[in-house]
Scaffold this motif. Structure first.
Motif, mmCIF file in Angstrom:
data_model
loop_
_atom_site.group_PDB
_atom_site.id
_atom_site.type_symbol
_atom_site.label_atom_id
_atom_site.label_comp_id
_atom_site.label_asym_id
_atom_site.label_seq_id
_atom_site.Cartn_x
_atom_site.Cartn_y
_atom_site.Cartn_z
ATOM 1 N N GLY A 7 -37.668 -47.053 77.743
ATOM 2 C CA GLY A 7 -37.337 -45.517 77.426
ATOM 3 C C GLY A 7 -37.173 -45.191 75.867
ATOM 4 N N GLY A 50 -39.058 -40.924 78.194
ATOM 5 C CA GLY A 50 -37.951 -41.361 77.841
ATOM 6 C C GLY A 50 -36.667 -40.752 78.111
ATOM 7 N N LEU A 53 -35.756 -41.042 82.040
ATOM 8 C CA LEU A 53 -35.174 -42.335 82.213
ATOM 9 C C LEU A 53 -33.685 -42.337 81.836
ATOM 10 N N LYS A 54 -33.314 -41.827 81.002
ATOM 11 C CA LYS A 54 -31.840 -41.440 80.602
ATOM 12 C C LYS A 54 -31.012 -40.605 81.678
ATOM 13 N N LEU A 60 -37.874 -43.462 87.714
ATOM 14 C CA LEU A 60 -37.353 -44.257 86.643
ATOM 15 C C LEU A 60 -35.759 -44.339 86.862
ATOM 16 N N GLY A 87 -29.835 -37.673 78.590
ATOM 17 C CA GLY A 87 -31.206 -37.271 78.935
ATOM 18 C C GLY A 87 -31.507 -35.822 78.939
#
Length: 405
Positions: A7, A50, A53-54, A60, A87
């Protein structure tokens, strides 16, 4: 750790492409330059990977249930209540606005909806209260992503930002309080456990957006960016799944509380923390909604708004009653689902390989010892060696410089 590194690399790549296109490191300049940049689509994809994913967006998401379900109760409350919002904050700050997100807006909306429903389907078979709450977080972050995806497709992105902010604040407070309730149920007296379960039930109703709750205000604010169409309909229907997860959590939490040994009063600090977060979750949305989303109390009490908040709950209760009456149960799903399945597949593949040398058998000496290590660990250790690691870093730097030239 592997997903976290992936990420961060995706975020770094997206931001580097954005700064190269903008000729500036200011976020507003980068955001405005991304849609027209030569590699703007790839940069947006990297940013979405990125921040997605968070936020735990499918596919993810495997880290989120594992981390939230296995962490200590206070850490779970912070993880699910606040940290996972990084995120969402990344989407609010970095994604292009004013309708310039282009074809990536519907992609984000549909990935968010897929995450919302995956959280329900994967969370209902869980047997631990914290695991159910973790998958509920997964589902709720998917709904926030769907709101942003639908809202950023149009010219009025302010409504999408306001709705996502209100939704995220409400979810953070409610989910933090629900995770704290698990700790109280484990250590409190039987009388206090009943009170904690009652408060958790009210918080769950708010999470599902039932009428006269802060969650109903958040869902009412989300209707503006969602607009009309299949995305809006599926987002409303997902509230029924949220209520099913809440009921599953309450059932498991009550069963766990009954099995816990009788104890004295819960620690005062734990009780005050739970009470404070619970009160904030129930009260704060009513104060934030008029300022953020321009939705007043009268809007939430309108007959259409009341019915819009009530019918998913009625549907969820009917589905729960049918499942209870028929004793329905789904297939067992391990916590972490895709991550657990991948680990099982890796172990099965490894078990079919030649066995490691027997004890006493000579093995080739390695820099960090003589034990035979799995392939991944061997490569990680080799990358930690200075010659290989420095060379790889130099090659990567030159390649990135050439791409950005």
């Amino acid at each position: 750790m592997a997903l976290a590194l992936f990420g961060e690399m995706a975020l770094l790549l997206g931001l580097m492409l954005g700064t190269q296109a903008a000729g500036s490191v200011l976020i507003t300049h980068v955001r405005a330059a991304l849609p027209g940049a030569p590699l703007g689509g790839f940069a947006i994809l990297a940013l979405l990977a990125g921040v997605g994913l968070k936020a735990g967006l499918v596919p993810l998401h495997g880290w989120l249930p594992l981390a939230h379900a296995n962490a200590p109760v206070p850490a779970s409350a912070v993880l699910s209540g606040a940290i996972v919002k990084a995120g969402i904050l990344g989407m609010l700050r970095f994604l292009p606005v004013d309708g310039t997100l282009g074809e990536w807006a519907p992609v984000l909306a549909w990935v968010g909806l897929a995450t919302a429903y995956a959280g329900v389907l994967l969370g209902l078979p869980q047997s631990l209260p914290k695991a159910v709450l973790a998958y509920s977080t997964l589902s709720q972050m998917g709904l926030v992503a769907a709101v942003l995806g639908a809202g950023l497709a149009g010219p009025d992105t302010a409504a999408a930002h306001a709705a996502a902010t209100l939704y995220a604040v409400h979810h953070g407070l409610v989910k933090g309080a629900l995770f704290l309730s698990v700790g109280l149920l484990a250590c409190g007296a039987r009388a206090s456990r009943t009170a904690v379960l009652a408060v958790a039930g009210v918080l769950g109703a708010s999470l599902a957006g039932l009428p006269l709750t802060g969650g109903a205000l958040a869902k009412l604010a989300a209707k503006t960016p969602l607009g009309e169409g299949p995305v809006a309909a599926l987002a409303s229907l997902a509230a029924a799944g949220t209520l099913l997860l809440v009921l599953r959590f309450l059932f498991l939490a009550a069963a766990q509380a009954r099995q816990a040994p009788a104890a004295g009063p819960a620690p005062r600090r734990m009780t005050l923390a739970f009470a404070g977060v619970a009160v904030a979750a129930l009260v704060l949305p009513w104060g934030l909604s008029p300022a953020l989303a321009h939705k007043s109390w009268s809007d939430a009490l309108a007959p259409a708004a009341l019915w819009g908040a009530a019918w998913p709950g009625v549907l969820g209760l009917l589905l729960a009653a049918v499942a209870w009456r028929l004793r329905l149960s789904g297939p067992a799903v391990p916590v972490g689902d895709v991550a657990a399945w991948a680990e099982s597949a890796w172990s099965a593949w490894r078990s079919g390989r030649p066995p490691a040398p027997a004890e006493g058998e000579q093995v080739r000496r390695r820099p960090f010892g003589e034990a035979r290590l799995p392939d991944v660990e061997r490569w990680m250790l080799r990358l930690a060696e200075w010659p290989l690691g420095a060379t790889g870093l130099a090659v990567l730097a030159v390649a990135l410089a050439w791409l950005l030239h």
